[in-house]
Scaffold this motif. Sequence first.
Motif, PDB file in Angstrom:
ATOM      1  N   HIS A   1       0.660  -1.296   0.212  1.00  6.82           N
ATOM      2  CA  HIS A   1       0.004   0.055  -0.026  1.00  6.82           C
ATOM      3  C   HIS A   1       0.724   1.428  -0.170  1.00  6.82           C
ATOM      4  N   VAL A   2       2.317   1.009  -0.363  1.00  8.30           N
ATOM      5  CA  VAL A   2       3.012   2.348  -0.253  1.00  8.30           C
ATOM      6  C   VAL A   2       3.544   2.476  -1.959  1.00  8.30           C
ATOM      7  N   SER A   3       3.179   3.676  -2.326  1.00  5.58           N
ATOM      8  CA  SER A   3       3.293   3.652  -3.866  1.00  5.58           C
ATOM      9  C   SER A   3       4.665   4.570  -4.002  1.00  5.58           C
ATOM     10  N   GLU A   4       5.388   4.565  -5.050  1.00  3.93           N
ATOM     11  CA  GLU A   4       6.425   5.536  -5.269  1.00  3.93           C
ATOM     12  C   GLU A   4       6.424   5.554  -6.750  1.00  3.93           C
ATOM     13  N   THR A   5       6.483   6.914  -7.368  1.00  2.00           N
ATOM     14  CA  THR A   5       6.518   7.125  -8.795  1.00  2.00           C
ATOM     15  C   THR A   5       7.831   7.769  -9.351  1.00  2.00           C
ATOM     16  N   LYS A   6       8.642   7.437 -10.213  1.00  2.00           N
ATOM     17  CA  LYS A   6       9.582   7.981 -10.729  1.00  2.00           C
ATOM     18  C   LYS A   6       9.624   8.110 -12.334  1.00  2.00           C
ATOM     19  N   THR A   7      10.011   8.997 -12.875  1.00  2.00           N
ATOM     20  CA  THR A   7      10.176   9.518 -14.154  1.00  2.00           C
ATOM     21  C   THR A   7      11.897   9.238 -14.513  1.00  2.00           C
ATOM     22  N   ILE A   8      11.842   8.567 -15.844  1.00  2.00           N
ATOM     23  CA  ILE A   8      13.380   8.261 -16.311  1.00  2.00           C
ATOM     24  C   ILE A   8      13.316   8.326 -17.929  1.00  2.00           C
ATOM     25  N   GLN A   9      14.418   8.802 -18.241  1.00  2.00           N
ATOM     26  CA  GLN A   9      14.803   8.770 -19.714  1.00  2.00           C
ATOM     27  C   GLN A   9      15.588   7.468 -20.245  1.00  2.00           C
ATOM     28  N   VAL A  10      14.911   6.759 -20.866  1.00  2.00           N
ATOM     29  CA  VAL A  10      15.628   5.451 -21.335  1.00  2.00           C
ATOM     30  C   VAL A  10      16.526   5.903 -22.568  1.00  2.00           C
ATOM     31  N   PRO A  11      17.632   5.582 -22.642  1.00  2.00           N
ATOM     32  CA  PRO A  11      18.465   6.301 -23.830  1.00  2.00           C
ATOM     33  C   PRO A  11      18.511   5.125 -25.136  1.00  2.00           C
ATOM     34  N   ALA A  12      18.652   5.918 -26.173  1.00  2.00           N
ATOM     35  CA  ALA A  12      18.895   5.099 -27.407  1.00  2.00           C
ATOM     36  C   ALA A  12      20.014   4.060 -27.330  1.00  2.00           C
ATOM     37  N   HIS A  13      21.101   4.385 -26.598  1.00  2.00           N
ATOM     38  CA  HIS A  13      22.264   3.394 -26.571  1.00  2.00           C
ATOM     39  C   HIS A  13      22.642   3.314 -24.993  1.00  2.00           C
ATOM     40  N   GLY A  14      22.977   2.113 -24.579  1.00  2.00           N
ATOM     41  CA  GLY A  14      23.238   1.920 -23.255  1.00  2.00           C
ATOM     42  C   GLY A  14      21.910   1.504 -22.403  1.00  2.00           C
TER      43      GLY A  14
END
Length: 157
Positions: free
Chosen positions: A115-128
């Motif tokens: 019942h504990v939520s966490e939200t994150k935003t991320i940029q997934v790169p084209a390489h790596g």
Amino acid sequence: MYTKLRFLLLPAFFVCVCASGTALAQSLPQPASQNGVSYITGGVGEDEVQAFRAAAPNYNLRMTFASKAGNYLSDVDVTIASGAGQPVLTVRTEGPFLYVRLPAGRYRIGAQRLHVSETKTIQVPAHGGAELRFYWDDPDAHGVIQICKNCRGAARR
């Protein structure tokens, strides 16, 4: 004498090396797919942890779930949505690791445990790749209220 011994031990060495490689391959879960997105989840036991480390370069988003006390966690509900808010993947983890192969872009990751939520935003790169770590308070202390700075707290049950 050493030459004979070397020829006798060499095949045994190759059998051991090949067997350990097979064990690592067998301990890695088979990739699953949802909405065209490939992923693996797990990481329970030392053999599986090593297999996940070996497979890491094949996935461009690697997530780890643990308590702040340092214990790995599983059964985390994870939702990945595209930058436009479209759901891409919804899965419950089967261990502390979730490795995903996504198209490059911006994503919002929601993770929920007890019942504990966490939200994150991320940029997934084209390489790596990109790494995300989610940490929760001790799951055994869920529902504990801190009533002063220097005390352990009182349970609300």
